[in-house]
Design a protein around this motif. Structure first.
Motif, short mmCIF file in Angstrom:
data_model
loop_
_atom_site.label_atom_id
_atom_site.label_comp_id
_atom_site.label_asym_id
_atom_site.label_seq_id
_atom_site.Cartn_x
_atom_site.Cartn_y
_atom_site.Cartn_z
N LEU C 235 41.31 2.59 -26.31
CA LEU C 235 41.77 2.67 -24.94
C LEU C 235 40.67 2.51 -23.98
N GLU C 236 39.62 3.15 -24.46
CA GLU C 236 38.30 3.04 -23.59
C GLU C 236 37.72 1.64 -23.43
N GLY C 237 37.67 1.04 -24.66
CA GLY C 237 37.49 -0.12 -25.14
C GLY C 237 38.11 -1.27 -24.25
N ALA C 238 39.60 -1.02 -24.59
CA ALA C 238 40.46 -2.24 -23.64
C ALA C 238 40.18 -1.88 -22.15
N ALA C 239 39.99 -0.96 -21.47
CA ALA C 239 39.76 -0.70 -19.93
C ALA C 239 38.31 -1.58 -19.63
N LEU C 240 37.51 -1.28 -20.50
CA LEU C 240 36.05 -1.53 -20.27
C LEU C 240 36.18 -3.18 -20.66
N ALA C 241 36.69 -3.63 -21.60
CA ALA C 241 36.76 -5.19 -21.70
C ALA C 241 37.83 -5.91 -20.89
N ALA C 242 38.61 -5.23 -20.35
CA ALA C 242 39.37 -5.98 -19.40
C ALA C 242 38.72 -6.33 -18.02
N PHE C 243 37.78 -5.28 -17.58
CA PHE C 243 36.90 -5.77 -16.39
C PHE C 243 35.74 -6.79 -16.82
N VAL C 244 35.33 -6.43 -18.09
CA VAL C 244 34.32 -7.87 -18.46
C VAL C 244 34.95 -9.14 -18.36
N VAL C 245 36.37 -9.04 -18.89
CA VAL C 245 37.02 -10.42 -18.90
C VAL C 245 37.29 -10.80 -17.36
N GLY C 246 37.91 -9.85 -16.53
CA GLY C 246 37.98 -10.25 -15.45
C GLY C 246 36.86 -10.67 -14.46
N VAL C 247 35.72 -10.02 -14.54
CA VAL C 247 34.36 -10.41 -13.86
C VAL C 247 33.76 -11.75 -14.34
N VAL C 248 33.87 -11.93 -15.52
CA VAL C 248 33.44 -13.36 -16.19
C VAL C 248 34.23 -14.43 -15.80
N GLU C 249 35.53 -14.31 -15.73
CA GLU C 249 36.57 -15.23 -15.42
C GLU C 249 36.17 -15.44 -13.64
N ALA C 250 36.07 -14.55 -12.97
CA ALA C 250 35.80 -14.71 -11.53
C ALA C 250 34.65 -15.41 -11.22
N PHE C 251 33.43 -15.07 -11.88
CA PHE C 251 32.25 -15.67 -11.77
C PHE C 251 32.27 -17.07 -12.19
N SER C 252 32.73 -17.52 -13.29
CA SER C 252 32.87 -18.83 -13.96
C SER C 252 33.84 -19.65 -13.15
N SER C 253 34.57 -19.14 -12.42
CA SER C 253 35.48 -20.04 -11.80
C SER C 253 34.95 -20.34 -10.41
N VAL C 254 34.16 -19.26 -9.91
CA VAL C 254 33.35 -19.63 -8.46
C VAL C 254 32.22 -20.43 -8.69
N TYR C 255 31.56 -20.33 -9.80
CA TYR C 255 30.29 -21.13 -10.21
C TYR C 255 30.43 -22.31 -10.73
N PHE C 256 31.38 -22.40 -11.87
CA PHE C 256 31.61 -23.65 -12.60
C PHE C 256 33.01 -24.38 -12.25
N GLY C 257 33.71 -23.58 -12.05
CA GLY C 257 35.23 -24.03 -11.78
C GLY C 257 35.93 -24.43 -12.80
N GLY C 258 37.29 -24.82 -12.97
CA GLY C 258 37.91 -25.02 -13.86
C GLY C 258 38.16 -23.80 -14.94
N SER C 259 38.24 -24.34 -16.33
CA SER C 259 38.68 -23.43 -17.13
C SER C 259 37.45 -23.07 -18.27
N ILE C 260 36.20 -23.57 -17.81
CA ILE C 260 34.94 -23.43 -18.80
C ILE C 260 34.86 -21.80 -18.80
#
Lengths: 314, 238, 288
Positions: C235-260
């Protein structure tokens, strides 16, 4: 113990598919040809699912490897490389090569990881296709793929396309039959009691990985068949949703025998065509049938027919 | 020389301690009994030694080779086989196919004494029967025979007599005799005290995850702490 | 700097949504040993139920969200009790059952609502300006609700007897049952909690993103990626990973765009499986 290279179910499956060669003698209906082409492609794809199901693994990776096989053929076509033997080999080997590291990685872990990773993979393949326009044409795909050439002759007519699809389906069935027959004891042991098999010394992950690699190659053949039928390689042909279709063909047809994916594909592709232009609703039917198979008819179509037959004759 | 050496082995699940600081040596050709009340960690001990579950600490050596945390198939291939407490066979195939698979997966050929074993247990005339259709006692023996058919140097038996009728229990004695004649050593986890007394020259007592005693049955079973921990419980259960 | 902070805030609010989905998914896997393929379906269903309550019944949005939570929870309960329960020890069968349910759900929604996106808008509009940073109010509200729900879930799981029972079942079903826990009651309950969380996320998020019969698949894929990253069953891992995924997704879409970003994330997760197959916080992964 007697060891044949192929079992009787494999031979029946090959015979059923071989009937496709005779269809052009009976009809020239474009609709019949189209349905049969879909069936042949579907059978190949479903067989790749079936191989992994023999070891209790549900694979969503079929469209991923289909895309690799299909785009290999389409890109080769841009360089006018269309030889049937060469491209059959290439569309099998390339996906198989990609599957080797992936299988070695994921199949050492619990079976659940395999399901999750192959599902994510099928989503990722779409992104890869869209993000590599210089190679794959991005969202436009690659249109105008030239037809295959067999001994230097172009196989461009409807009839020839059908015959080629039929031949590929038979090849895939032959490979599937040989593989599952050769490793019959190993696959059956893994399916029935993986923990016992492993404690007796069977290197379970290695057989799973071997199955995965061959299944990937067979998916590649399905991609070849699909691209040759459409003369186009397009991301939508390899959509992750199609993975569910192939799984449905296999489970509903019955996982007990190779006749399952063959007959299941035939029945469901036919049923889907009855929906006409509302093909998207077919997945609802698949869903209901999957529930029915799991809850009351574990053997699917083939298993249920076989059980009824046994009851009648005994 | 193939001896099994276990050094300070420990296993924890989350915060729960299953066993800790277990050390013993099983010499080549030896026979060692392991007893202890339910929940003492005996099955988990077999699971950890055989690679089914990872160890939390400590080491396991097989003939001087470190096999700690090697996967189950690798441990089996190195010559350590185990049987399971519940009947564990490939249920949908015939007896003969079960044994053929064990020989094949073990990869060391047919061990000497296998035919005699099948005769002794009455399995020879039933080789073509589906294993699930055998009486429980025979299914259990088939599971043991399969572990032996891999041709191991060391065999870990998890309650081989559990679930057997009293009249069938001598089969376990016969099994262990044939295994030892083939030169393999045996570790046997068992609740049947008669069986342990008559077979094992040396026993370990596990209680709540710690090694309580190690010695001959006569001296160990006379110790008050062993009686308190273990024998009291079996009388309750009886 | 403003761009950076904005990406961070988007990332965190995405992470909170993913956490709700992944926590439910992990709960089901940990307790029942079931991979819930219908998880994306319950997300969609939550969205459509909330939409219907607002559009056809004229309910205020908060009430519509509540109805969606109850409906998805109830359906989850019924599905577990009457179908999943019969097969709960057969991993492959439960997988196929949830897959079948997902197909039926998504086709059902397609039949009722059609293939097009719904006009479903979040009732609160506008943005807050925190210095140079611009944050849509709707995101803040969703973030607040998600974080509150995660906290509530944590309280239930770690501070109540019910939660202790559920976690004991997840740790070792055999031992928990020997201690008198009743899976007949706890299994459907766990499944219902998880599907209600998916329904809640759908009801909250689909008005901001989009609501159409195709939105289930990517949600499922993200949940999978998250639980692999966090470690299956943790459970802890899922919660932590969710924020990692969210942050990576947000930053990559702001700085690289698209689905990279999604691609990079997948490669990262695969690499993680090589070097740390248990995920960030998981435990045993080997074996069947």
């Amino acid at each position: 113990m007697r060891r044949n290279l192929l079992g009787w179910a494999d031979l029946i499956a090959l015979l059923v598919l071989a009937a496709g060669f005779f269809v052009p003698m009976l009809t020239h209906s474009v609709l019949v040809y189209s349905i049969l082409n879909q069936v042949f492609t579907g059978v190949i794809a479903a067989e790749s699912v079936w191989i992994m199901l023999r070891m209790n693994l549900l694979s969503f990776a079929t469209p991923t490897f289909m895309a690799i096989g299909g785009y290999t053929v389409a890109i080769a076509g841009e360089y006018n490389v269309t030889d049937a033997f060469l491209m059959t080999a290439a569309s099998f080997i390339l996906p198989a090569l990609v599957a080797i590291p992936l299988g070695a990685l994921v199949l050492r872990l619990r079976g659940t990881y395999f399901v999750l990773v192959t599902f994510v993979l099928s989503q990722i393949m779409q992104l890869v296709l869209f993000e590599t326009p210089s190679l794959t044409g991005g969202s436009n795909g690659i249109a105008g793929v030239p037809p295959v050439t067999l001994f230097g002759t172009e196989m461009g007519t409807n009839r020839q396309v059908l015959e080629f699809a039929c031949g590929l389906a038979m090849l895939a069935t032959l490979i599937t039959g040989l593989l599952t027959r050769w490793f019959r004891q190993h696959f059956a042991a893994i399916e029935e009691n993986e923990i016992l098999a492993e404690s007796l010394g069977l290197v379970v992950w290695r057989y799973k990985a071997m199955g995965f690699v061959v299944a990937a190659g067979i998916s590649g053949l399905a991609g070849y068949s699909l691209v040759n039928m459409l003369l186009t390689a397009h991301p939508s042909s390899f959509d992750s949703g199609t993975a569910v279709d192939f799984i449905a063909y296999t489970i509903i047809g019955g996982r007990v025998s190779i006749l399952g994916p063959v007959l299941g594909t035939g029945a469901l592709v036919y049923a889907t065509n009855l929906f006409g232009t509302h093909g998207q609703y077919a997945q609802g039917l698949y869903g209901v049938l999957i529930l029915v198979v799991v809850l009351v008819a574990r053997g699917g179509i083939v298993g249920t027919v076989a059980a009824l037959w046994r009851r009648r004759t005994s | 020389m193939t001896e099994l050496r276990v050094e300070s082995l420990a296993k924890r699940f989350g915060g729960l301690r299953v066993f800790q600081d277990i050390s013993f040596i099983l010499p080549q050709g030896g026979l060692l009994g392991v007893i202890g009340p339910n929940g003492a960690g005996k099955t988990t001990l077999i699971n950890v030694i055989s690679g089914r579950q990872p160890a939390s600490a400590g080491r396991v050596f097989l003939g001087g080779r470190d096999i700690t945390n090697k996967p189950a198939h690798a441990v089996s291939r190195l010559g350590l086989a185990r049987s399971f407490q519940q009947t564990n066979t490939f249920k949908t195939v015939p007896v003969g196919e079960n044994i053929a698979r064990a020989i094949r997966f073990g990869g060391r050929g047919t061990p000497a004494g296998l035919d005699r074993m099948l005769d002794e247990f009455g399995l020879t005339p039933r080789l073509t029967e589906i294993s699930d259709k055998l009486p429980y006692g025979l299914q259990k023996m088939l599971g043991l025979v399969m572990a032996f058919a891999t041709g191991p140097a060391i065999l870990l038996l998890d309650e081989p007599a559990a679930g057997l009728e009293r009249a069938e229990r001598h089969n376990v004695d016969t099994f262990v005799d044939i295994v030892r004649q083939a030169g393999a050593s045996v570790l046997i986890v068992e609740h049947d005290m008669d069986l342990i007394r008559r077979m094992c020259p040396r026993i370990l007592v596990l209680d709540a995850g710690v090694l309580l005693a190690d010695g001959s049955p006569a001296e160990v079973l006379a110790r008050p702490d062993v009686i308190a921990a273990y024998l009291g419980e079996t009388e309750d259960a009886a | 700097m403003a761009e950076f902070s904005q990406a961070a805030i988007i990332g965190v609010s995405l992470g909170a949504q993913y956490a709700l989905l992944a926590l439910g998914f992990t709960l089901i896997f940990g307790i029942l040993g079931v991979v819930n393929f219908a998880h994306g379906g319950f997300y969609m269903l939550g969205g459509y139920v909330a939409y219907s309550c607002v559009a056809y019944a004229g309910l205020p949005y908060p009430l519509a969200v509540l109805v969606a939570v109850i409906a998805t929870g109830a359906l989850g309960w019924i599905f577990e009790l009457y179908l999943l329960e019969r097969m709960v020890d057969d991993h492959l069968a439960t997988l196929m059952l949830t897959l079948g349910l997902y197909l039926v759900m998504s086709t059902g929604l397609l039949t009722i609502f059609g293939p097009l996106s719904m006009e479903f808008a979040f009732p609160v509009k506008g943005a807050m300006h925190l210095g140079p940073i611009y944050v849509p109010r709707e995101n803040l509200i969703v973030l607040a609700i998600c974080l509150t729900t995660i906290a509530a879930l944590w309280l239930v799981l770690y501070r109540t007897d019910l939660g202790r029972g559920l976690r004991a079942l997840a740790d070792d079903r055999a031992i928990a049952m020997a201690q008198g826990l009743r899976p007949k009651l706890l299994f459907p309950l766990a499944f219902a909690i998880a599907t209600a969380l998916a329904g809640l996320t759908g009801a909250l998020v689909t008005p901001i993103l989009s609501l159409s019969p195709g939105v289930g698949d990517p949600v499922l894929a993200t949940s999978f990626l998250t639980v692999i990253l966090g470690g299956l069953g943790s459970l802890e891992g899922a919660a932590l990973a969710a924020f990692v995924v969210g942050v990576v997704e947000a930053f990559s879409s702001v700085y690289f765009g698209g689905s990279i970003g999604a691609l990079v994330l997948f490669v990262l997760v695969l690499l993680l499986l090589v070097f740390r197959p248990t995920g960030l916080l998981g435990r045993t992964v080997r074996g069947a």
